[in-house]
Design an enzyme around this catalytic site. Structure first.
Site, PDB file in Angstrom:
ATOM      1  CG  ASP A 132      -1.844  -1.221   1.222  1.00  0.00           C
ATOM      2  OD1 ASP A 132      -2.254  -1.653   0.130  1.00  0.00           O
ATOM      3  OD2 ASP A 132      -2.117  -1.743   2.316  1.00  0.00           O
ATOM      4  CE  LYS A 152       2.208  -2.545  -4.305  1.00  0.00           C
ATOM      5  NZ  LYS A 152       1.981  -2.115  -2.905  1.00  0.00           N
ATOM      6  N   GLY A 153      -0.065   1.715  -7.276  1.00  0.00           N
ATOM      7  CA  GLY A 153      -1.056   1.977  -8.327  1.00  0.00           C
ATOM      8  C   GLY A 153      -0.896   3.371  -8.894  1.00  0.00           C
ATOM      9  CE  LYS A 154       0.965  10.241  -7.533  1.00  0.00           C
ATOM     10  NZ  LYS A 154       0.684  11.595  -7.180  1.00  0.00           N
ATOM     11  CB  ALA A 186      -2.797  -6.595  -5.236  1.00  0.00           C
ATOM     12  N   GLY A 187      -4.602  -4.421  -3.743  1.00  0.00           N
ATOM     13  CA  GLY A 187      -5.614  -3.388  -3.987  1.00  0.00           C
ATOM     14  C   GLY A 187      -4.865  -2.138  -4.381  1.00  0.00           C
ATOM     15  CG  HIS A 188      -2.123  -2.103  -6.952  1.00  0.00           C
ATOM     16  ND1 HIS A 188      -1.167  -2.573  -7.803  1.00  0.00           N
ATOM     17  CD2 HIS A 188      -1.869  -2.709  -5.758  1.00  0.00           C
ATOM     18  CE1 HIS A 188      -0.375  -3.421  -7.159  1.00  0.00           C
ATOM     19  NE2 HIS A 188      -0.794  -3.521  -5.916  1.00  0.00           N
ATOM     20  CD  GLN A 190       0.614  -8.973  -2.573  1.00  0.00           C
ATOM     21  OE1 GLN A 190       1.257  -9.651  -3.343  1.00  0.00           O
ATOM     22  NE2 GLN A 190      -0.629  -8.630  -2.847  1.00  0.00           N
ATOM     23  CB  THR A 249      -7.986  -5.965  -0.691  1.00  0.00           C
ATOM     24  OG1 THR A 249      -7.163  -5.549  -1.772  1.00  0.00           O
ATOM     25  CG2 THR A 249      -8.517  -7.364  -0.966  1.00  0.00           C
ATOM     26  N   GLY A 255       0.255  13.947  -3.373  1.00  0.00           N
ATOM     27  CA  GLY A 255      -1.198  13.839  -3.387  1.00  0.00           C
ATOM     28  C   GLY A 255      -1.583  12.636  -4.236  1.00  0.00           C
TER      29      GLY A 255
HETATM   30  P1  GDP Z   1      -0.856   0.340  -3.543  1.00  0.00           P
HETATM   31  O1  GDP Z   1      -1.471  -0.927  -3.081  1.00  0.00           O
HETATM   32  O2  GDP Z   1       0.616   0.381  -3.307  1.00  0.00           O
HETATM   33  O3  GDP Z   1      -1.207   0.674  -4.969  1.00  0.00           O
HETATM   34  O4  GDP Z   1      -1.471   1.501  -2.644  1.00  0.00           O
HETATM   35  P2  GDP Z   1      -3.030   1.676  -2.233  1.00  0.00           P
HETATM   36  O5  GDP Z   1      -3.789   2.124  -3.414  1.00  0.00           O
HETATM   37  O6  GDP Z   1      -3.493   0.464  -1.522  1.00  0.00           O
HETATM   38  O7  GDP Z   1      -2.915   2.816  -1.144  1.00  0.00           O
HETATM   39  C1  GDP Z   1      -2.348   4.062  -1.424  1.00  0.00           C
HETATM   40  C2  GDP Z   1      -3.392   5.127  -1.137  1.00  0.00           C
HETATM   41  O8  GDP Z   1      -2.759   6.390  -1.067  1.00  0.00           O
HETATM   42  C3  GDP Z   1      -4.436   5.299  -2.242  1.00  0.00           C
HETATM   43  O9  GDP Z   1      -5.645   5.724  -1.662  1.00  0.00           O
HETATM   44  C4  GDP Z   1      -3.858   6.379  -3.129  1.00  0.00           C
HETATM   45  O10 GDP Z   1      -4.843   7.096  -3.863  1.00  0.00           O
HETATM   46  C5  GDP Z   1      -3.219   7.265  -2.086  1.00  0.00           C
HETATM   47  N1  GDP Z   1      -2.021   7.981  -2.528  1.00  0.00           N
HETATM   48  C6  GDP Z   1      -1.017   7.584  -3.355  1.00  0.00           C
HETATM   49  N2  GDP Z   1      -0.033   8.505  -3.395  1.00  0.00           N
HETATM   50  C7  GDP Z   1      -0.417   9.507  -2.568  1.00  0.00           C
HETATM   51  C8  GDP Z   1       0.198  10.730  -2.145  1.00  0.00           C
HETATM   52  O11 GDP Z   1       1.298  11.087  -2.532  1.00  0.00           O
HETATM   53  N3  GDP Z   1      -0.514  11.495  -1.259  1.00  0.00           N
HETATM   54  C9  GDP Z   1      -1.732  11.128  -0.775  1.00  0.00           C
HETATM   55  N4  GDP Z   1      -2.333  11.935   0.083  1.00  0.00           N
HETATM   56  N5  GDP Z   1      -2.326   9.987  -1.157  1.00  0.00           N
HETATM   57  C10 GDP Z   1      -1.680   9.190  -2.020  1.00  0.00           C
HETATM   58  P1  IMO Z   2      -1.004  -4.208  -2.213  1.00  0.00           P
HETATM   59  O1  IMO Z   2      -0.563  -4.793  -3.528  1.00  0.00           O
HETATM   60  C1  IMO Z   2      -0.974  -4.665   2.133  1.00  0.00           C
HETATM   61  C2  IMO Z   2      -0.973  -8.771   3.675  1.00  0.00           C
HETATM   62  C3  IMO Z   2      -2.197  -9.226   4.442  1.00  0.00           C
HETATM   63  C4  IMO Z   2      -1.549 -10.183   5.412  1.00  0.00           C
HETATM   64  C5  IMO Z   2      -0.471 -10.856   4.580  1.00  0.00           C
HETATM   65  C6  IMO Z   2      -0.864 -12.192   3.972  1.00  0.00           C
HETATM   66  O2  IMO Z   2      -2.298  -3.478  -2.277  1.00  0.00           O
HETATM   67  O3  IMO Z   2       0.096  -3.458  -1.566  1.00  0.00           O
HETATM   68  P2  IMO Z   2      -2.459 -12.878   1.947  1.00  0.00           P
HETATM   69  O4  IMO Z   2      -3.919 -12.643   1.729  1.00  0.00           O
HETATM   70  O5  IMO Z   2      -1.592 -12.304   0.878  1.00  0.00           O
HETATM   71  O6  IMO Z   2      -2.136 -14.309   2.229  1.00  0.00           O
HETATM   72  O7  IMO Z   2      -2.127 -12.082   3.324  1.00  0.00           O
HETATM   73  O8  IMO Z   2      -0.180  -9.940   3.517  1.00  0.00           O
HETATM   74  N1  IMO Z   2      -1.236  -8.235   2.311  1.00  0.00           N
HETATM   75  C7  IMO Z   2      -1.194  -6.951   2.005  1.00  0.00           C
HETATM   76  N2  IMO Z   2      -0.986  -5.858   2.775  1.00  0.00           N
HETATM   77  N3  IMO Z   2      -1.152  -4.529   0.807  1.00  0.00           N
HETATM   78  C8  IMO Z   2      -1.316  -5.613   0.009  1.00  0.00           C
HETATM   79  O9  IMO Z   2      -1.339  -5.533  -1.324  1.00  0.00           O
HETATM   80  C9  IMO Z   2      -1.397  -6.881   0.607  1.00  0.00           C
HETATM   81  N4  IMO Z   2      -1.591  -8.145   0.143  1.00  0.00           N
HETATM   82  C10 IMO Z   2      -1.481  -8.951   1.186  1.00  0.00           C
HETATM   83  O10 IMO Z   2      -2.814  -8.141   5.102  1.00  0.00           O
HETATM   84  O11 IMO Z   2      -0.901  -9.474   6.447  1.00  0.00           O
HETATM   85 MG    MG Z   3      -2.966  -1.587  -1.780  1.00  0.00          MG
END
Ligand code: GDP
Ligand code: IMO
Ligand code: MG
Length: 428
Positions: free
Chosen positions: A13, A16-18, A39-41, A223, A299, A414
């Site tokens: 988290d 990575k998605g951004k 994953a949740g991007h 992850q 997620t 942001g």
């Molecule tokens: P990922 O799994 O690595 O793609 O990250 P996630 O999407 O799970 O979580 C990142 C969160 O931070 C999302 O809600 C993005 O929209 C937000 N985000 C990403 N970059 C920035 C940043 O620079 N500033 C802020 N405030 N939010 C951000």
């Molecule tokens: P993104 O790609 C944050 C964590 C779970 C748990 C451990 C094992 O959005 O960054 P699993 O379901 O993979 O067997 O769970 O890994 N986990 C994540 N934490 N971001 C993720 O993905 C994750 N994918 C799995 O919370 O601790």
């Molecule tokens: Mg995520």
């Protein structure tokens, strides 16, 4: 012909998605190489905010070819649902390629994921319960079902029959859950196969041919480094190789093809699920980071644990991934704080650790040694150049860069694509 790996440097988290969305347009292919819909991007593309779980974040660009590599595990129901969602939002999914060798998440994998977590009780991993671990277990045990098996009903039924002999015993006798029949699963899965069959191809060959004809590839990790099965905080990890090496195994290209490795690193740290987290904050500052940073799982919706930036794990991520660059995200969130701390080492029983301790017991009990910085206490989300930042923010970034030993080439201020400072990152 650049091949760039983009991955998380912490516990996921990181944004990575951004960053994938930000740079994907420079590449011909964007490839997921491990993990699945755990994953949740988040991608904010124009006025649309999308959460992608299975499909690479480059899908929104019409010229980019998104690829789900052999190292991924795929839940066909989630995949088809995500394809439908994208089409409804106006994005074509025609170009999506899925490896014939990616493994299929079956309904019993999800059941077993939930059941084994319940059995672990207080020692639970805190998985996403998406069946990820049990699916990779079957892959390693050589009883998994692959995407190519979905294309031949006869083979699919035979493999399912063999798998169910064991799975039904485990489901019923160990966990007191309902068994499955081959017909029941076929009825659910074969219609999905019909939808995705034209996307299932030998992606390794396609990617190698692409590199041979000067095309460029971005590998989008899921992850993060500390969730890697080998290099993470085992057993509180996921079941795949999230580190840079995973990109070659999970896509079928050779390591000599990788040019750069970009580590996405949050300006503080978050973690979802159980496991050691030395800089975790269980006070008001932690709550502020959760609220201001919007730290809720994409997620599972769980509240993410928040803590100070940890330079020990950052240095570790540089090492195990061979990072060439860092993208520092969410710097804007720290604008809410009076003072900001950076963990520069750990202390345990009188000993100082500047690198990750060999024993995880030490990591569980490690006390962070902090260096404190004054906060900048203002909104920096409009800054588009490093020189626009307040000097306190510049000092903070410079300090993190010095500790990591690699350039912080991108700074995100942001969630929107344009809320970004490009420092040393080239256009490809
Ligand atoms: P990922 O799994 O690595 O793609 O990250 P996630 O999407 O799970 O979580 C990142 C969160 O931070 C999302 O809600 C993005 O929209 C937000 N985000 C990403 N970059 C920035 C940043 O620079 N500033 C802020 N405030 N939010 C951000
Ligand atoms: P993104 O790609 C944050 C964590 C779970 C748990 C451990 C094992 O959005 O960054 P699993 O379901 O993979 O067997 O769970 O890994 N986990 C994540 N934490 N971001 C993720 O993905 C994750 N994918 C799995 O919370 O601790
Ligand atoms: Mg995520």
């Amino acid at each position: 012909m650049p091949a760039v790996v983009l991955l998380g440097s912490q516990w996921g988290d990181e944004g990575k998605g951004k960053i994938t969305d930000l740079i994907a347009n420079d590449f011909d292919y964007v490839v997921r190489y491990q993990g699945g819909n755990n994953a949740g991007h988040t991608v904010i593309h124009g006025d649309k905010k999308l959460a992608l779980h299975a499909i690479p974040s480059g899908i929104m660009y019409p010229e980019v070819i998104p690829v789900i590599g052999n190292g991924c595990v795929v839940d066909p129901k989630v995949l088809v649902g995500e394809m439908d969602m994208l089409r409804e939002e106006g994005f074509s999914t025609e170009r999506l390629l899925i490896s014939n060798n990616a493994h299929v998440i079956m309904p019993y994998h999800c059941d077993l994921d939930g059941a084994s977590e319940r059995r672990l009780g207080n020692n639970l991993i805190g998985t996403t319960k998406r069946g990820i671990g049990p699916c990779y277990q079957d892959k390693a045990a050589r009883i998994g079902i692959r995407m190519q098996d979905l294309l031949d009903e006869h083979i699919f039924r035979k493999k399912l029959e063999a798998a169910l002999q064991e799975k039904n015993d485990i489901l019923t006798k160990i966990y007191s859950l309902q068994p499955y029949t081959v017909d029941q699963i076929c009825e659910e899965y074969l219609p999905f196969a019909e939808v995705i069959k034209s996307h299932i191809v030998d992606t390794s060959h396609i990617l190698n041919e692409a590199l041979g004809s000067s095309k460029s590839i971005l590998f989008e990790g899921a992850q993060g480094t500390l969730l890697d099965l080998d290099h993470g905080t085992y057993p509180f990890v996921t079941s795949s190789s999230c580190t840079a090496g995973g990109a070659t195994i999970g896509s079928g290209i050779g390591p000599t093809k990788i040019d750069r490795v970009l580590g996405i690193t949050k300006a503080y740290v978050t973690r979802v699920g159980s496991g050691p987290f030395p800089t975790e904050l269980s006070d008001e500052i932690g709550k502020t980071l959760t609220t201001v940073g919007g730290e809720y799982g994409v997620t599972t919706g769980r509240v993410r644990r928040c803590g100070w930036y940890d330079a020990v794990i950052a240095k570790y991520a540089v090492e195990v991934n061979g990072l060439t660059d860092i993208a520092l995200t969410k710097l804007d969130v720290l604008g809410a704080l009076d003072t900001i701390k950076v963990c520069i080492a750990y202390e345990y029983e009188g000993e100082v650790y500047k690198t990750l301790p060999t024993s995880q017991t030490v990591l569980h009990h490690a006390k962070p040694i902090y260096q404190e910085f004054p906060g900048w206490k203002c909104d920096i989300s409009h800054c588009r150049s490093f020189f626009d930042l307040p000097h306190e923010a510049k000092d903070y970034v410079d300090f993190l860069e010095e500790l990591a030993g690699v350039p912080i080439s991108i700074i995100a201020v942001g969630p929107d694509r344009d809320q970004t400072i490009m420092r040393h990152w080239p256009s490809f």
